[in-house]
Scaffold this active site. Structure first.
Site, short mmCIF file in Angstrom:
data_model
loop_
_atom_site.label_atom_id
_atom_site.label_comp_id
_atom_site.label_asym_id
_atom_site.label_seq_id
_atom_site.Cartn_x
_atom_site.Cartn_y
_atom_site.Cartn_z
N LYS A 217 0.82 -1.22 0.00
CA LYS A 217 0.00 0.00 0.00
C LYS A 217 0.85 1.27 0.00
O LYS A 217 0.41 2.33 0.45
CB LYS A 217 -0.97 0.03 1.19
CG LYS A 217 -1.85 -1.20 1.33
CD LYS A 217 -2.53 -1.58 0.04
CE LYS A 217 -3.52 -0.54 -0.46
NZ LYS A 217 -4.16 -0.94 -1.75
N GLY A 218 2.07 1.14 -0.54
CA GLY A 218 2.93 2.31 -0.61
C GLY A 218 2.95 2.97 -1.98
O GLY A 218 3.36 4.12 -2.12
N GLY A 219 2.52 2.22 -3.01
CA GLY A 219 2.55 2.73 -4.37
C GLY A 219 3.41 1.89 -5.29
O GLY A 219 3.87 2.36 -6.33
N THR A 220 3.63 0.62 -4.92
CA THR A 220 4.50 -0.25 -5.70
C THR A 220 3.91 -0.58 -7.07
O THR A 220 4.63 -0.66 -8.07
CB THR A 220 4.79 -1.56 -4.95
OG1 THR A 220 3.55 -2.22 -4.65
CG2 THR A 220 5.53 -1.28 -3.64
N ARG A 221 2.60 -0.79 -7.15
CA ARG A 221 1.97 -1.12 -8.43
C ARG A 221 2.08 0.07 -9.39
O ARG A 221 2.38 -0.10 -10.57
CB ARG A 221 0.50 -1.51 -8.22
CG ARG A 221 -0.33 -1.66 -9.49
CD ARG A 221 0.26 -2.63 -10.49
NE ARG A 221 0.42 -3.98 -9.97
CZ ARG A 221 0.96 -4.98 -10.64
NH1 ARG A 221 1.39 -4.78 -11.88
NH2 ARG A 221 1.08 -6.18 -10.09
N LYS B 15 -7.60 0.59 -6.74
CA LYS B 15 -6.69 1.63 -6.29
C LYS B 15 -7.45 2.93 -6.11
O LYS B 15 -8.37 3.25 -6.87
CB LYS B 15 -5.56 1.83 -7.31
CG LYS B 15 -4.77 0.55 -7.60
CD LYS B 15 -4.13 -0.01 -6.35
CE LYS B 15 -3.39 -1.31 -6.62
NZ LYS B 15 -2.82 -1.90 -5.41
N ARG C 183 5.61 5.30 2.44
CA ARG C 183 4.51 6.25 2.55
C ARG C 183 4.27 6.53 4.02
O ARG C 183 4.61 5.71 4.88
CB ARG C 183 3.28 5.59 1.91
CG ARG C 183 2.01 6.39 1.87
CD ARG C 183 0.91 5.51 1.28
NE ARG C 183 -0.36 6.19 1.11
CZ ARG C 183 -1.49 5.58 0.75
NH1 ARG C 183 -1.49 4.26 0.53
NH2 ARG C 183 -2.61 6.25 0.61
N THR D 39 -11.82 5.17 -1.23
CA THR D 39 -12.09 6.18 -0.22
C THR D 39 -11.88 5.58 1.17
O THR D 39 -12.42 4.52 1.49
CB THR D 39 -13.54 6.69 -0.34
OG1 THR D 39 -13.73 7.22 -1.65
CG2 THR D 39 -13.82 7.77 0.69
N SER E 136 -4.95 2.75 4.75
CA SER E 136 -5.16 2.21 3.41
C SER E 136 -5.16 0.69 3.43
O SER E 136 -5.97 0.04 2.75
CB SER E 136 -4.05 2.72 2.48
OG SER E 136 -4.22 2.22 1.17
#
Length: 395
Positions: A152-156, A358, A233, A361, A241
């Protein structure tokens, strides 16, 4: 009276010049037949092209793959030729669509000046490389770079952005080799990798590696020179998240507040809950530094991936030794989702945003709980800043 019969005229010998021409034509015909036979035999032995698209990870949406086969009724060498003809036609059509596609969206972030470089050379090189890979060239290699975290850090997003680069080839699905499938062996792991040409980088991403105790030693055993990337993150936002994703799959789980505390009255944080534990970055990094120098690990800011994607991608390309081809011209900001999207994804002429999984909310969390978590993470964050030499601005 005897009548003498007229003797039949003797056949004239064939002129030498005509005979020579006949021999030359015969030799040419035989040579043409021989060349045709050789070409037919060569085509028959050529491998058929394969187009493979990575599958989605367990957390992400993904695409499928396609095998371009020839008609079973044709001889093998004719089927191979037909496949190649279709491939060339498709690549020409795709290139025409890409050249004709407008790019009028507003660029995201302010990373144009920092990203540097020109993206102009990537198209032709990428097309040539794609064609070579489709024709079965290249080889499968163990990854030279791995995105090891965090969940959930933005790897994708980082992986999808990197795939735009013609010198990056990556697995779509998360292999989970160094945490769940290690007993299958390196041969199994290598076979998951896409084919690459000389000068291209093979990559994979599995965010759970960062918090897996055995992963650093196992990756080091494969190759001490592996480059590692960690997308981090704000640990409080990351925990919320993480909880939001679990909630979407299991609506009956307890509230975020009840899972956060061992005892709400005393305010004792439950560090055994994975959503909390993952965010103690300094603790996990200590384990990795036993096997890899800090200079071999790149820390990418998940927040800056949103506010300045081109700037962060510039740092990543430098770290991987790649030309800065991915710049701000590749992005536009999607106001609905609240993060950058690609104007043109890999192998497509259309804009591409990450899937519906992704940008969910987040639920409303009691601000007292949020503040308690910020107080809990602050000393760990300070230590992480010191270890990495970067202030991520979470406090």
């Amino acid at each position: 009276m005897a009548v003498s019969a007229a003797a039949a005229p003797a056949a004239e010998p064939l002129p030498r010049s005509i005979f020579k021409k006949f021999l030359v034509m015969l030799c040419s015909l035989l040579m043409s037949l021989y060349v045709f036979y050789c070409l037919a035999d060569r085509c028959q032995t050529l491998p058929g092209p394969i187009i493979a698209a990575g599958a989605a990870s367990e957390e992400d949406e993904g695409g499928g793959g396609e095998f371009l086969g020839g008609s079973a009724e044709l001889p093998p060498w004719q089927a191979a030729a037909a496949r190649r003809k279709r491939l060339l036609q498709r690549l020409k059509q795709r290139r025409r669509r890409q050249e004709a596609a407008p790019g009028a969206e507003v660029p995201a972030g302010g990373g144009g000046s920092r990203a540097g470089g020109s993206g102009g050379g990537g198209g032709s090189a990428g097309t040539a490389g794609t064609l070579a890979l489709l024709l079965g060239e290249g080889s499968k290699r163990l990854p030279q770079a791995i995105i090891i975290g965090v969940k959930k850090g933005g790897t994708r997003a980082l992986l999808e952005f990197l795939r735009v680069h013609p010198d990056v080839r990556a697995v779509g699905a998360e292999p989970h080799f160094f945490d769940r499938n290690y007993e299958r062996g390196l041969a199994w792991y290598r076979d998951l990798m896409p084919r690459t040409l000389e000068g291209q980088i093979t990559m994979e991403k599995t965010p759970s590696y960062f918090v897996t105790k055995e992963a650093p030693a196992r990756i080091s055993s494969m190759s001490k020179g592996t480059k590692l990337i960690v997308v981090v993150r704000d640990p409080v936002t990351r925990a919320i998240s993480d909880y939001t994703q679990t909630l979407s799959k299991k609506p009956d789980i307890p509230t975020f507040e009840s899972l956060t505390f061992k005892n709400r009255t005393t305010g004792l944080i439950d560090t055994s809950w994975s959503a909390i534990q993952i965010g103690i970055y300094a603790k996990h990094l200590e384990n990795w530094l036993l096997y890899f120098p800090i200079g071999q690990i790149l820390f990418v800011s998940g927040e800056r991936m949103i506010s300045d994607p081109a700037g962060e991608l510039g740092r990543v390309q430098d770290f991987l030794g790649l030309k800065r081809i991915i710049t701000d011209k590749h992005f536009y900001f999607n106001k609905t989702k609240g993060f950058p999207c690609l104007k043109k994804a890999e192998g497509s002429s259309k804009p591409h945003c990450l899937g519906k999984t992704k940008g969910r909310t987040h639920p409303d969390i009691d601000q007292e709980v949020v503040q308690r978590l910020r107080d809990f993470y602050r000393p760990f964050n300070m230590k992480f800043y010191q270890m990495t030499g970067q202030d991520f601005g979470w406090d």
